[in-house]
Scaffold this motif. Sequence first.
Motif, PDB file in Angstrom:
ATOM      1  N   ASP A 259       0.821  -1.206   0.000  1.00  0.00           N
ATOM      2  CA  ASP A 259       0.000   0.000   0.000  1.00  0.00           C
ATOM      3  C   ASP A 259       0.857   1.259   0.000  1.00  0.00           C
ATOM      4  N   TYR A 260       2.071   1.153   0.534  1.00  0.00           N
ATOM      5  CA  TYR A 260       2.977   2.297   0.476  1.00  0.00           C
ATOM      6  C   TYR A 260       3.783   2.298  -0.815  1.00  0.00           C
ATOM      7  N   TYR A 261       4.495   1.218  -1.076  1.00  0.00           N
ATOM      8  CA  TYR A 261       5.482   1.214  -2.158  1.00  0.00           C
ATOM      9  C   TYR A 261       4.901   1.084  -3.562  1.00  0.00           C
ATOM     10  N   LYS A 262       3.718   0.489  -3.688  1.00  0.00           N
ATOM     11  CA  LYS A 262       3.194   0.158  -5.018  1.00  0.00           C
ATOM     12  C   LYS A 262       2.019   1.023  -5.441  1.00  0.00           C
ATOM     13  N   THR A 263       1.699   2.041  -4.677  1.00  0.00           N
ATOM     14  CA  THR A 263       0.586   2.932  -5.003  1.00  0.00           C
ATOM     15  C   THR A 263       1.112   4.365  -5.092  1.00  0.00           C
ATOM     16  N   PRO A 264       0.314   5.285  -5.606  1.00  0.00           N
ATOM     17  CA  PRO A 264       0.765   6.686  -5.666  1.00  0.00           C
ATOM     18  C   PRO A 264       1.172   7.265  -4.322  1.00  0.00           C
ATOM     19  N   ARG A 265       0.714   6.666  -3.244  1.00  0.00           N
ATOM     20  CA  ARG A 265       1.098   7.132  -1.908  1.00  0.00           C
ATOM     21  C   ARG A 265       2.615   7.183  -1.740  1.00  0.00           C
ATOM     22  N   GLY A 266       3.326   6.163  -2.236  1.00  0.00           N
ATOM     23  CA  GLY A 266       4.761   6.130  -1.994  1.00  0.00           C
ATOM     24  C   GLY A 266       5.605   5.573  -3.121  1.00  0.00           C
ATOM     25  N   PHE A 267       5.003   5.180  -4.246  1.00  0.00           N
ATOM     26  CA  PHE A 267       5.781   4.578  -5.335  1.00  0.00           C
ATOM     27  C   PHE A 267       6.835   5.542  -5.862  1.00  0.00           C
ATOM     28  N   HIS A 268       8.048   5.023  -6.051  1.00  0.00           N
ATOM     29  CA  HIS A 268       9.087   5.780  -6.747  1.00  0.00           C
ATOM     30  C   HIS A 268       9.873   4.803  -7.615  1.00  0.00           C
ATOM     31  N   PRO A 269      10.119   5.145  -8.877  1.00  0.00           N
ATOM     32  CA  PRO A 269      10.735   4.184  -9.799  1.00  0.00           C
ATOM     33  C   PRO A 269      12.138   3.745  -9.398  1.00  0.00           C
ATOM     34  N   ARG A 270      12.853   4.551  -8.603  1.00  0.00           N
ATOM     35  CA  ARG A 270      14.200   4.148  -8.201  1.00  0.00           C
ATOM     36  C   ARG A 270      14.214   3.314  -6.921  1.00  0.00           C
ATOM     37  N   ALA A 271      13.082   3.188  -6.250  1.00  0.00           N
ATOM     38  CA  ALA A 271      13.043   2.435  -4.997  1.00  0.00           C
ATOM     39  C   ALA A 271      13.013   0.936  -5.273  1.00  0.00           C
ATOM     40  N   ILE A 272      13.881   0.210  -4.612  1.00  0.00           N
ATOM     41  CA  ILE A 272      13.913  -1.241  -4.793  1.00  0.00           C
ATOM     42  C   ILE A 272      12.567  -1.859  -4.435  1.00  0.00           C
ATOM     43  N   ASN A 273      11.962  -1.410  -3.346  1.00  0.00           N
ATOM     44  CA  ASN A 273      10.696  -2.007  -2.917  1.00  0.00           C
ATOM     45  C   ASN A 273       9.522  -1.627  -3.812  1.00  0.00           C
ATOM     46  N   SER A 274       9.680  -0.603  -4.636  1.00  0.00           N
ATOM     47  CA  SER A 274       8.634  -0.230  -5.581  1.00  0.00           C
ATOM     48  C   SER A 274       8.819  -0.902  -6.927  1.00  0.00           C
ATOM     49  N   ASN A 275      10.069  -1.101  -7.316  1.00  0.00           N
ATOM     50  CA  ASN A 275      10.328  -1.383  -8.725  1.00  0.00           C
ATOM     51  C   ASN A 275      11.497  -2.335  -8.961  1.00  0.00           C
ATOM     52  N   GLY A 276      11.934  -3.067  -7.945  1.00  0.00           N
ATOM     53  CA  GLY A 276      13.112  -3.905  -8.131  1.00  0.00           C
ATOM     54  C   GLY A 276      13.231  -4.969  -7.072  1.00  0.00           C
ATOM     55  N   SER A 277      14.451  -5.506  -6.898  1.00  0.00           N
ATOM     56  CA  SER A 277      14.720  -6.489  -5.846  1.00  0.00           C
ATOM     57  C   SER A 277      16.188  -6.432  -5.439  1.00  0.00           C
ATOM     58  N   TRP A 278      16.460  -6.856  -4.212  1.00  0.00           N
ATOM     59  CA  TRP A 278      17.842  -7.011  -3.781  1.00  0.00           C
ATOM     60  C   TRP A 278      18.448  -8.237  -4.458  1.00  0.00           C
TER      61      TRP A 278
END
Length: 363
Positions: A259-278
Motif C-alpha cells: 500500500d505504500y510502495y506500489k501505489t501513488p502514496r509512496g511509489f518511486h521508480p528508483r526504490a527497490i521495494n517499488s520497482n526492483g529487488s535485492w
Amino acid sequence: MPLKTPDTNSSTHVVHRRELLKLTGAGVAAFGAASMFNTPNAKAQTMSNEWDKVFPRSQKVNHEKVTFENRYGITLSADLYQPKNTSVKQAAIVVSGPFGAVKEQSSGLYAQTMAERGFVTLAFDPSYTGESGGEPRNVASPDINTEDFSAAVDFIGLRPEVDRERIGVIGICGWGGMALNAAASDKRIKAVVASTMYDMTRVMSKGYNDSVTPQQRAETLEQLSRQRWQDAEKGTPAYGPVSLELKGGEAQFIVEYADYYKTPRGFHPRAINSNGSWSLTTPLSFMNMPILTYIAEISPNPVLIIHGEKAHSRYFGETAFAAAAEPKELVIIPGATHTDLYDQVDVIPFDKLTSFFNQHLAA
C-alpha cells in the motif's frame, strides 16, 4: 541491459529459494524486488533538479541536491534541506531509510519536516541504491551502509552553516538498526533516533520472531553459498522477482508494504521495494554480523526509539531499547502500524523528534 534472474527450472532450486525468501524476510517485502537502473562504477547517477519526491515540496525551506563520498570511495547522492533566513550555525540531522527505499520517499519527508523545525537536514540514498553509486546494483551491507551514515556526518559537518558538534541521525525501518550501529562507533553523532526500526541482521539470520531453526539456517547458508557459484559463472548477481506484486493471501504487513510502495502514496521508480529487488546473496553479509552488539556503547549520547503499537516489527525496537544504556526513551504510538511511521504526518511524532533533538543538540 536487463538483469539476469536465476534458473528456476530445477525443482531443488525452487524449494531452496522458497526457504531463502522465508528466512530473509518472509518474502521480498522487507527488502524489495530486480533493479532496472544501472550506475557505472562507484559514481552517482546524474541527478535531476526537478522535484521528484512522493511528498509535496515545502516553501519554508531551501532544497539542494548534493553528493559526497564515503570511506570506500562510493559517491552518495542526497537532498540537503535548510531553514530559510538563518544567520547562525545550526544543528544538523542526517536521515536514511527504509530498507529498499530512496531519499524521495520517507527519509526525505522526515528531513524536510525537521528542516521546517529549524535543523539543517540531509536525506541520502545508501550505497548501491537510488541515485548513489556502487556496483552491482541493489546490494546491501551492514558495514558499508553503517559507513554511509558516518560519511553523511562528514559531509554535513563541513557545511559552513552547520555546528559540527550538534549532529544527530534518524534511521527509518532497516536503517534504524544501521543508525544505532553508526552511533555506537561514531561519537560525533550526539543523538540518534530509530523510527519503526528493523534489525536486518536479526531478521535475515533468524527470520521473523526468531522462528528459523538451526537446520533451516544451515540450509539457507548452503543455498546462498551455491548461489555465489551461479553468480560467479554468469558474471552478474541473480535477483528475485519484482517485489510486492500481490497475488492474494499475503500477511497483513505485506499488504501494508504494498500500500505504500506500489501505489501513488509512496511509489518511486528508483526504490527497490517499488520497482526492483535485492540481489539474492544480499543476506550473506547480514547473517553472522549482528549490528546491535555494541548498542550500549552509544551512551552517554541519547537514544530515542519510536514504534507503532500494531507494528509487526515492534519487537525489534523493544529489544534494542532493552539493550541500550541510559539515556534512552521508547515511544509507542497508539494504533500505528509499521508503515504508518513512513509517511503519516499526523502519526509520526514530529513534536517529540523536535523536542528530543532540541534538548540533546542544544548550543
